[in-house]
Design a protein around this motif. Structure first.
Motif, PDB file in Angstrom:
ATOM      1  N   HIS A  36       3.184   9.410   2.871  1.00  0.00           N
ATOM      2  CA  HIS A  36       3.318   9.389   1.604  1.00  0.00           C
ATOM      3  C   HIS A  36       1.746   9.847   1.086  1.00  0.00           C
ATOM      4  CE1 HIS A  36       6.589   6.685   2.030  1.00  0.00           C
ATOM      5  NE2 HIS A  36       7.007   7.167   0.774  1.00  0.00           N
ATOM      6  N   VAL A  37       0.759  10.117   2.102  1.00  0.00           N
ATOM      7  CA  VAL A  37      -0.516  10.758   1.563  1.00  0.00           C
ATOM      8  C   VAL A  37      -0.122  12.144   1.477  1.00  0.00           C
ATOM      9  CG1 VAL A  37      -2.696  11.234   2.342  1.00  0.00           C
ATOM     10  CG2 VAL A  37      -1.693   9.271   3.048  1.00  0.00           C
ATOM     11  N   SER A  38      -0.977  12.833   0.593  1.00  0.00           N
ATOM     12  CA  SER A  38      -0.453  14.219   0.333  1.00  0.00           C
ATOM     13  C   SER A  38      -0.739  14.866   1.413  1.00  0.00           C
ATOM     14  CB  SER A  38      -1.304  14.685  -1.011  1.00  0.00           C
ATOM     15  OG  SER A  38      -1.203  13.995  -2.120  1.00  0.00           O
ATOM     16  N   GLU A  71      -6.593   8.248  -2.477  1.00  0.00           N
ATOM     17  CA  GLU A  71      -5.722   7.947  -1.063  1.00  0.00           C
ATOM     18  C   GLU A  71      -6.302   7.747   0.082  1.00  0.00           C
ATOM     19  OE1 GLU A  71      -2.369  11.204  -1.032  1.00  0.00           O
ATOM     20  OE2 GLU A  71      -3.235  12.008  -2.638  1.00  0.00           O
ATOM     21  N   THR A 112       0.811  -1.174  -0.074  1.00  0.00           N
ATOM     22  CA  THR A 112      -0.034   0.031  -0.062  1.00  0.00           C
ATOM     23  C   THR A 112       0.847   1.211   0.075  1.00  0.00           C
ATOM     24  OG1 THR A 112      -1.771  -1.029   1.251  1.00  0.00           O
ATOM     25  CG2 THR A 112      -2.042   1.302   1.098  1.00  0.00           C
ATOM     26  N   VAL A 158       0.598   8.216  -6.263  1.00  0.00           N
ATOM     27  CA  VAL A 158      -0.668   9.150  -6.029  1.00  0.00           C
ATOM     28  C   VAL A 158      -0.291  10.405  -5.495  1.00  0.00           C
ATOM     29  CG1 VAL A 158      -3.075   9.095  -5.576  1.00  0.00           C
ATOM     30  CG2 VAL A 158      -1.873   6.970  -6.323  1.00  0.00           C
ATOM     31  N   TYR A 159      -0.860  11.512  -6.197  1.00  0.00           N
ATOM     32  CA  TYR A 159      -0.572  12.967  -5.399  1.00  0.00           C
ATOM     33  C   TYR A 159      -2.076  13.673  -5.594  1.00  0.00           C
ATOM     34  CZ  TYR A 159       1.610  17.103  -4.038  1.00  0.00           C
ATOM     35  OH  TYR A 159       1.818  18.195  -3.331  1.00  0.00           O
ATOM     36  N   LEU A 216       0.956   4.181  -2.695  1.00  0.00           N
ATOM     37  CA  LEU A 216       0.695   5.533  -2.505  1.00  0.00           C
ATOM     38  C   LEU A 216       1.778   6.551  -3.013  1.00  0.00           C
ATOM     39  CD1 LEU A 216      -0.702   5.585   1.289  1.00  0.00           C
ATOM     40  CD2 LEU A 216      -1.939   6.181  -0.765  1.00  0.00           C
ATOM     41  N   THR A 223      -6.813   3.618   2.064  1.00  0.00           N
ATOM     42  CA  THR A 223      -6.959   3.177   3.545  1.00  0.00           C
ATOM     43  C   THR A 223      -8.014   2.347   3.690  1.00  0.00           C
ATOM     44  OG1 THR A 223      -7.637   5.224   4.334  1.00  0.00           O
ATOM     45  CG2 THR A 223      -5.307   5.103   3.843  1.00  0.00           C
TER      46      THR A 223
END
Length: 733
Positions: free
Chosen positions: A203-205, A162, A148, A155-156, A152, A166
């Protein structure tokens, strides 16, 4: 539930406290389950075999200290201790579920008459099953978590993907582990959540972190509510259905006795493991052991396992006698223990933490806390001073604001007086300045307006025309129907010492002047008029004005200056204006003329107010009148500010400007009539709006403190005080 708890844990503290967490989860849970089983069998004399007793002991080993943790975070308890309590809850949920699954399967097989191994072979088989489920769940969680994280990275700024990944992976990990892989789903989800906490969340925006947190808060709230409601209904139905058949008064009396026994057992187990726990990072004091023992609440996970017992025994069709002897008791006892731990432990753990000295704030943090509180009071005082001079809050009761925020407007220094005088001058000239700017662009909408000629511009040059006047003339010329000769305009502007194009040149006052005639000629308003005609241009500009008003009101609502009922009315008003953009602006239909009390009504109210017995009637009448005008007055104040802001736009002029001015005059007339007829209503609304504005400013200041690296405990205390202040404002003002 498990994933959200693991994802929100601080991986740094978890990493350092991991040995303690593992001891509590993998050593204390089996001790606790076995202790409960022996007590149920030999102390309380419950007619269960050992498999059912250990299954119930595992169920009772799953702690859920959500209420305790949230309370300890606000009281300033040590972060490392809170992490141990949280981590133990997560891991022992997984461990207890593994033991629960193994012995639930054994109970079902025994009830169906299947042959089971016994003695040493049974022990080896049990240990192998627990090891397989636990270790397999660990590796499944790690591998799926790393996959996962890798996803991530590509992806942005895509909230749907995002946040959705989860949510989807939390269920997918449990399904894959519990189903095809035949390992422990809860342990896999906990490890997956910790992997996301350590590597994945980063790594989540960045702009989606808050949204992710809020999303999971809502999901967990709904899951907890569902678990509690469903378990409560099931418990009530089983109690009614089996009363006097398999459930009696002794079973209800068992709940408080069993509650006390669970605390004694947990405290004894923690005391037994304390020397070992004290060897690792942060140590383990006696006060830590006391709080950890008392914070063993039971919650949604235990209730869910009780529901699973009822479901499994009902589905597999075990003998009715076995079902009646096991399922109702487990459901009722679990629900009773959950209620007692939440009500008793959850409400008194803060008091216990303060008595143990775990919630005391260190002296250094206390200094920062006092300094921040003083800064907040000073900020509130400065804002109230500005409110006293602002037209937006002209009728606000400053004395009420000072009393509420506990500030006093002391005598101002000479410098402050000069500052306020400058503020007054700026505030007084605001409307006239914006009106001049708006009228300066009005010629684009007036077909009878004559554009300045080249000779007039040259005459202005000979009289040393100012830079602003040149720009105004260029704007008026460029927004005409496209008949101007911009080649001649270039030479004219060059003769005025103004550079045309991408560059700069000094004028007579040694100031840089930038004018681009092509930019003015290509203005969208001018191009729309050239292509589609005057009426189409007016419609487009009118729609842009309404959209600008909508944004301004939305901004006011975000800052707490507009109440929700007023916002609903304004949205409907603005939506109608957008739909009818081809017609003149009609923003005053909501504001009807204000009719004050007649002489007779005023005399009657005064007469009622004179006598103590009828004074309440007079107050109720006045309150009813206030409630009628409260929403409209709030909406009118917000709309007036939005209209003043819209009138500043330089692309608004002529016909639309007159419509804005008419709407502004109408709203202003309504507010003045309301002030003349019901001054207390306007005073009340302006005071509430001013209080919301102060609270909003204080909230922004607290955010700035957090960005400056203020201590977490100090920030929690300040935010709690500010939250309490906002709650009091609803009822006090």
């Amino acid at each position: 539930l498990l994933y959200e708890g693991a994802q929100n844990m601080d991986w740094f503290y978890v990493k350092r406290s991991l040995p303690k967490i593992c001891i509590l989860a993998f050593v204390l849970v089996p001790i606790h389950a076995l202790g409960v089983a022996l007590a149920m069998k030999f102390l309380f004399r419950v007619q269960w075999n050992m498999d059912v007793a250990i299954m119930f002991g595992a169920l009772m080993s799953a702690t859920d200290p959500v209420a305790v943790v949230s309370l300890l975070k606000t009281t300033g308890a040590p972060k490392q201790l809170v992490t141990v309590i949280e981590g133990e809850s997560l891991f022992n949920d997984g461990t207890s579920f593994v033991i629960f699954e193994v012995f639930l399967s054994a109970v079902i097989k025994s009830a169906q008459g299947a042959q089971q191994t016994a003695g040493f072979s049974f022990l080896l088989e049990l240990l192998w099953e627990i090891a397989k489920l636990s270790i397999g769940g660990f590796f499944a969680g790690v591998l799926l978590g790393l996959g996962t994280v890798l996803f991530l990275r590509f992806v942005y700024n895509d909230a749907d993907v995002e946040i959705g990944i989860t949510f989807g992976m939390a269920y997918f990990v449990f399904y894959i582990a519990q189903g095809p892989l035949n390992v422990s789903g809860p342990i896999a989800v906990v490890v997956f959540g910790l992997t996301m906490s350590a590597f994945g969340v980063m790594h989540v925006s960045p702009r989606l972190h808050h949204d992710l947190h809020v999303f999971w808060e809502v999901i967990v709230f709904l899951c907890n509510a569902l678990a509690f409601v469903f378990s409560g209904v099931l418990c009530a139905l089983l109690l009614i259905e089996n009363w006097k058949d398999s459930i009696g008064i002794w079973d209800l009396f068992m709940i408080p006795l069993f509650y006390l026994f669970l605390h004694i057992l947990r405290a004894g187990g923690i005391a037994l493991l304390s020397p070992l726990l004290n060897r690792f990072a942060y140590g383990f004091k006696s006060v830590d052991a006391a709080l950890l023992s008392y914070s063993g609440l039971r919650g949604a996970v235990a209730l869910i396992m009780a529901v699973i017992v009822h479901y499994k025994l009902d589905v597999v069709h075990v003998p009715h006698a076995v079902y009646e002897n096991v399922a109702p008791r487990i459901s009722i006892w679990t629900s009773g223990i959950v209620i007692l731990t939440l009500v008793v432990n959850g409400s008194t753990v803060g008091f216990l933490a303060s008595k143990l000295g775990l919630s005391s704030v260190p002296e250094a943090k206390l200094v920062y806390l006092e300094h921040s509180q003083e800064e907040l009071k000073g900020l509130a005082e400065r804002i109230i001073r500005k409110i006293r001079r602002a037209k937006r809050f002209a009728q606000a009761d400053v004395d009420v604001l000072c009393e509420f925020f506990e500030v006093s407007l002391a005598e101002k220094s000479e410098n402050n007086e000069n500052d306020f005088a400058a503020d007054d001058e700026s505030d007084a000239s605001f409307l006239t300045t914006q009106k001049t700017l708006a009228i300066g662009a009005a010629s684009a909408f007036d077909s009878s307006t004559v554009s300045p000629s080249e000779s007039e511009l040259q005459a202005g040059s000979r009289s040393k025309m100012k830079k602003k006047e040149v720009k105004d003339h260029v704007r008026n010329l460029s927004m005409k129907s496209g008949s101007a000769d911009f080649g001649a305009l270039d030479s004219t502007l060059k003769s005025l010492s103004v550079f045309i194009g991408d560059g700069q040149k000094l004028d007579g006052n040694n100031k840089e002047v930038f004018v681009d005639s092509k930019k003015y000629a290509e203005h969208p308003v001018n191009r729309i008029r050239t292509r589609l005609g005057y009426s189409a241009m007016v419609e487009v500009v009118r729609k842009r004005v309404v959209l600008q008003i909508r944004r301004s009101i939305a901004h006011q609502f975000k800052n707490g200056l507009v109440s929700p009922p007023a916002m609903v009315s304004l949205r409907a008003l603005i939506s109608d204006a957008i739909d009818s953009a081809d017609q003149p602006l009609s923003l005053c239909t909501f504001f009807e003329p204000v009719a004050g009390f007649s002489r007779f009504e005023s005399w009657l109210l005064n007469a009622l107010a004179r006598h103590k017995s009828t004074r309440g009637i007079s107050r109720r009448i006045l309150f009813y009148v206030q409630s009628q005008h409260h929403e409209k007055c709030d909406a009118a104040t917000a709309l007036w500010a939005a209209l003043v802001s819209a009138r500043r736009r330089t692309w608004v002029g002529g016909e639309v400007l007159k419509e804005i001015e008419q709407a502004r005059t109408c709203v202003l007339r309504y507010l003045r009539d309301l002030e003349a007829c019901y001054p207390s209503v306007l005073r009340l609304i302006h005071t509430r709006q001013a209080a919301r504005a102060v609270l909003r400013a204080l909230d922004e200041y607290v955010d700035s403190l957090e960005n400056q690296g203020e201590d977490d405990d100090v920030m929690k205390t300040i935010r709690k005080e500010l939250s309490d202040l906002e709650d009091r404002a609803i009822f006090s003002i």
